[in-house]
Design a protein around this motif. Structure first.
Motif, mmCIF file in Angstrom:
data_model
loop_
_atom_site.group_PDB
_atom_site.id
_atom_site.type_symbol
_atom_site.label_atom_id
_atom_site.label_comp_id
_atom_site.label_asym_id
_atom_site.label_seq_id
_atom_site.Cartn_x
_atom_site.Cartn_y
_atom_site.Cartn_z
ATOM 1 N N LEU A 150 0.808 -1.215 0.000
ATOM 2 C CA LEU A 150 0.000 0.000 0.000
ATOM 3 C C LEU A 150 0.844 1.269 0.000
ATOM 4 N N SER A 151 2.143 1.112 -0.130
ATOM 5 C CA SER A 151 3.029 2.283 -0.142
ATOM 6 C C SER A 151 2.956 2.988 -1.491
ATOM 7 N N GLY A 152 3.512 4.159 -1.533
ATOM 8 C CA GLY A 152 3.505 4.928 -2.786
ATOM 9 C C GLY A 152 4.686 4.631 -3.689
ATOM 10 N N LYS A 153 5.468 3.616 -3.332
ATOM 11 C CA LYS A 153 6.648 3.302 -4.138
ATOM 12 C C LYS A 153 6.241 2.664 -5.454
ATOM 13 N N ASP A 154 7.210 2.593 -6.398
ATOM 14 C CA ASP A 154 6.895 2.086 -7.724
ATOM 15 C C ASP A 154 6.482 0.611 -7.653
ATOM 16 N N MET A 155 5.707 0.197 -8.641
ATOM 17 C CA MET A 155 5.128 -1.142 -8.649
ATOM 18 C C MET A 155 6.197 -2.226 -8.664
ATOM 19 N N HIS A 156 7.323 -1.964 -9.342
ATOM 20 C CA HIS A 156 8.399 -2.945 -9.426
ATOM 21 C C HIS A 156 8.960 -3.231 -8.032
ATOM 22 N N HIS A 157 9.216 -2.192 -7.260
ATOM 23 C CA HIS A 157 9.728 -2.340 -5.904
ATOM 24 C C HIS A 157 8.722 -3.079 -5.028
ATOM 25 N N ARG A 158 7.452 -2.776 -5.168
ATOM 26 C CA ARG A 158 6.414 -3.431 -4.373
ATOM 27 C C ARG A 158 6.299 -4.910 -4.722
ATOM 28 N N LEU A 159 6.459 -5.245 -6.006
ATOM 29 C CA LEU A 159 6.371 -6.645 -6.419
ATOM 30 C C LEU A 159 7.536 -7.455 -5.853
ATOM 31 N N ILE A 160 8.733 -6.886 -5.866
ATOM 32 C CA ILE A 160 9.911 -7.600 -5.351
ATOM 33 C C ILE A 160 9.724 -7.955 -3.875
ATOM 34 N N TRP A 161 9.458 -6.937 -3.053
ATOM 35 C CA TRP A 161 9.356 -7.175 -1.619
ATOM 36 C C TRP A 161 8.069 -7.917 -1.254
ATOM 37 N N GLY A 162 7.004 -7.681 -2.018
ATOM 38 C CA GLY A 162 5.771 -8.432 -1.776
ATOM 39 C C GLY A 162 5.967 -9.916 -2.024
ATOM 40 N N SER A 163 6.736 -10.259 -3.061
ATOM 41 C CA SER A 163 7.007 -11.666 -3.371
ATOM 42 C C SER A 163 7.870 -12.316 -2.296
ATOM 43 N N VAL A 164 8.866 -11.579 -1.803
ATOM 44 C CA VAL A 164 9.720 -12.104 -0.734
ATOM 45 C C VAL A 164 8.893 -12.396 0.515
ATOM 46 N N LEU A 165 8.031 -11.459 0.880
ATOM 47 C CA LEU A 165 7.198 -11.640 2.064
ATOM 48 C C LEU A 165 6.180 -12.766 1.864
ATOM 49 N N ALA A 166 5.689 -12.924 0.640
ATOM 50 C CA ALA A 166 4.776 -14.034 0.355
ATOM 51 C C ALA A 166 5.495 -15.368 0.520
ATOM 52 N N GLY A 167 6.748 -15.445 0.070
ATOM 53 C CA GLY A 167 7.531 -16.659 0.249
ATOM 54 C C GLY A 167 7.741 -16.990 1.721
ATOM 55 N N LEU A 168 7.994 -15.947 2.528
ATOM 56 C CA LEU A 168 8.178 -16.161 3.966
ATOM 57 C C LEU A 168 6.865 -16.561 4.629
ATOM 58 N N MET A 169 5.752 -16.004 4.141
ATOM 59 C CA MET A 169 4.439 -16.395 4.665
ATOM 60 C C MET A 169 4.198 -17.886 4.423
ATOM 61 N N LEU A 170 4.503 -18.351 3.221
ATOM 62 C CA LEU A 170 4.343 -19.766 2.909
ATOM 63 C C LEU A 170 5.227 -20.627 3.792
ATOM 64 N N LEU A 171 6.441 -20.158 4.030
ATOM 65 C CA LEU A 171 7.383 -20.916 4.845
ATOM 66 C C LEU A 171 6.973 -20.920 6.314
ATOM 67 N N ASN A 172 6.247 -19.885 6.726
ATOM 68 C CA ASN A 172 5.793 -19.816 8.112
ATOM 69 C C ASN A 172 4.559 -20.676 8.340
#
Length: 627
Positions: A150-172
């Motif tokens: 939900l940040s105002g950063k560019d979509m590319h940056h949001r996709l990178i970190w969103g994917s990393v956090l999604a991977g950690l969510m799956l691992l958790n």
């Protein structure tokens, strides 16, 4: 004349006061659950060189949260007391999640006050902010994901970190990914390209690597709990009905939690906040999933993280002035619950209120149930945990080398030590029993799907040989032993892993009907008198079937049962269950006791009766059918 102080000038002192009250509530509700100690046994085994196992020598993933378990290992390497470690990690992670939400994500003092009041008024959130389960880490990952997406950063940056956090969510915890999948899909869709797909896969890499490790090391891609809970004989309609009961139970005992979740699903669409649609849809998906699987036996556990994500959604929608009305409403709803966290004290769970811990449909207030033995403020100078299961485990530890059958594998398993092999009746840590369907029980509870223990299984574990009476089950047992105990880098082992996960080679060897309704003897109504005179012996859990003369209603059954057993009686028309009931006999002797079992006022043509516990062989006699 004195002028009134503007309301906004008292907000900072109010925020300071509410923050202190939240910390106090977190301390006063702190506890550890039995299920947490299932993971703690695996952590203990890692530290002591036995591998990431539950029973040393048998490679089984007994936990559903690899990332959460890994977080505890460094602390256990430095310190001894897992109770203190578990509470410290749970509370520390919860404070990190709440601190990030309240003091970084929220945009006004009013919203911060509202968030703290809402969080400490929700029984679901507060109960599982400690407990030793993975909810705190799920919440931390959720607020990080929401902050990024939900940040105002560019979509590319949001996709990178969103994917990393999604991977950690799956691992958790794998199923928690449902909460953020719609938002992750939206982030990908905005760029939808081969590069964007590569970024998502790269972010999911930690989880994918774990899956590769799980297949190689354990022989199964998912936690053993998944196989134990999914390989069941319960009808889908019954699961859905139980899932609805889980929702209703929360509405009755913790109304604030469910109202906030409902508001977060509906409000963004009502007020056309399109950027919040994916998060609302994710919450709705998780709610439907919870109903689909039949909910859980722990009251509020599956609503704790959806609630946390819901307050994230709402704090991005509500205007500062609106909080003036919502703060007292939230506080009032929290106090309407049956066990408000704000009113929790050291007497929670004492004998006079223990009955409130267990509601209908097998749903339990776990914190109340265990609080006197694991609640931080209930210690009163005692060393925690202090429960009868702990004492049972400690007694077993003094008699090492046993195979111990139990349905309480947390505290007992941890304190029994690595020298004892703990067998779980519900198959959560047993790869062989998880291949069998659960025994039918009229009053079943989610996650408590008892298995029939096949003849020769315990002897096989004790003697290290395949002593199963059934040749077909012997083949299944041999395959499981090869996967979980054999050399890891064996071509034959990998072939067996493929067959058991991807084919029906071994599943077709299992008589599902027998292990669902265990009947070892079948006789007609005409044979009752001669069999009753002899007395009937049944092996372990297995029972008998009575075939009636005709498919007509009967009034009741008269029967003498062995006193120290509990029995299930099922009335059927052909293969369809018409009615069932549990017949309890818990007298402290080995004699026989007469029982009268009422029958349904419907047509039936056969009756099945079998014992529910392991005090075998159980005895029945004196059978008489009254029409």
């Amino acid at each position: 004349m004195p002028t009134s102080v503007p309301y906004y000038k008292i907000l900072n002192p109010l925020l300071f006061l509410i923050t202190g009250l939240f910390l106090l509530s977190l301390y006063r509700t702190a506890w550890i659950s039995d299920d947490a100690y299932i993971s703690y046994r695996s952590i203990e085994n890692v530290v002591n060189g036995y591998g990431l196992t539950y029973n040393p020598g048998q490679r089984v993933q007994a936990f559903t949260h690899p990332l959460w378990a890994f977080l505890h290992i460094p602390f256990r390497m430095l310190f001894q007391n897992m109770y203190v470690i578990g509470l410290t990690v749970s509370l520390g992670t919860s404070l990190a999640a709440v601190g990030l939400l309240v003091f970084r994500f929220a945009q006004s003092i009013q919203s911060r006050v509202f968030l703290l009041i809402a969080l400490m008024s929700s029984a679901a959130f507060m109960d599982y902010s400690s407990s030793g389960l993975e909810n705190p880490l799920t919440n931390l990952l959720l607020v990080l994901f929401a902050w990024i997406s939900l940040s105002g950063k560019d979509m590319h940056h949001r996709l990178i970190w969103g994917s990393v956090l999604a991977g950690l969510m799956l691992l958790n915890r794998m199923d928690s990914i449902l909460l953020i999948t719609p938002m992750l899909f939206m982030l990908w869709w905005e760029q939808r390209s081969l590069r964007a797909s590569g970024i998502v896969l790269l972010g999911l890499l930690p989880f994918l690597l774990w899956e590769v490790f799980a297949v190689i090391y354990y022989g199964f891609p998912f936690p053993m709990t998944a196989y134990a809970k999914l390989n069941i004989s319960i009808e889908r309609t019954d699961l859905l009905l139980q899932g609805l009961h889980y929702v209703i139970d929360t509405a009755q005992h913790d109304p604030l939690t469910l109202i906030v979740i409902a508001a977060a699903i509906i409000a963004p669409f009502c007020f056309k906040r399109s950027h919040l649609y994916p998060l609302s849809f994710g919450i709705a998906c998780y709610l439907l999933y919870t109903v689909h699987i039949g909910g859980d036996f722990m009251r509020g556990r599956f609503f704790a993280s959806p609630f946390f994500l819901s307050v994230i959604v709402l704090c991005r929608m509500i205007r500062p002035r609106q909080y003036l009305y919502l703060i007292p409403v939230g506080l009032s709803l929290g106090l309407l619950g049956s066990c408000p966290p704000l009113l929790s004290d050291a007497d929670l769970g004492k004998e006079q209120v223990l009955g409130a811990a267990v509601s209908g449909h097998g749903i339990t207030n776990e914190r109340e149930y265990y609080f006197q033995g694991t609640g931080l403020i209930a210690a009163k100078g005692r060393q925690l945990p202090d429960l009868r299961w702990v004492n049972t485990g400690k007694s077993l530890r003094q008699q090492s080398g046993q195979c111990y059958l139990t349905s309480s594998i947390g505290f007992i398993g941890y304190f029994a030590g690595p020298e004892n092999h703990v067998i779980d009746r519900y198959a959560l840590t047993d790869p062989f029993l998880a291949q069998l369907p659960n025994v039918y029980q009229p009053n079943w509870r989610p996650g408590h799907n008892k298995r029939l223990i096949p003849r020769g299984y315990i002897s096989s574990l004790e003697q290290g040989q395949n002593l199963l009476i059934s040749p077909e089950l012997g083949k299944v047992y041999k395959a499981i032993q090869q996967i979980t105990r054999g050399p890891i880098w064996s071509w034959k082992r990998f072939q067996t892993i493929w067959e058991i996960n991807c084919t029906d080679t071994f599943s077709k060897l299992i008589d599902r009907e027998y292990y669902t309704l265990p009947v070892s003897t079948s006789f007609s109504e005409d044979e009752i008198s001669s069999i009753s005179q002899q007395g009937m012996q049944t092996h372990q859990d297995a029972g008998f079937e009575i075939r009636l003369h005709s498919a007509n209603p009967i009034k009741q059954i008269h029967i003498s049962l062995q006193n120290d057993c509990e029995y299930t009686c099922i009335f059927r028309l052909e293969e369809k269950i018409v009615s069932s009931r549990v017949v309890s006999r818990y007298l402290q002797d080995q004699g026989m006791s007469k029982a009268v079992i009422p029958a349904p006022q419907e047509r039936i043509d056969n009756i099945v009766i079998y014992p529910n516990n392991q005090n075998a062989p159980c005895q029945v006699r004196g059978i008489r059918i009254e029409r």
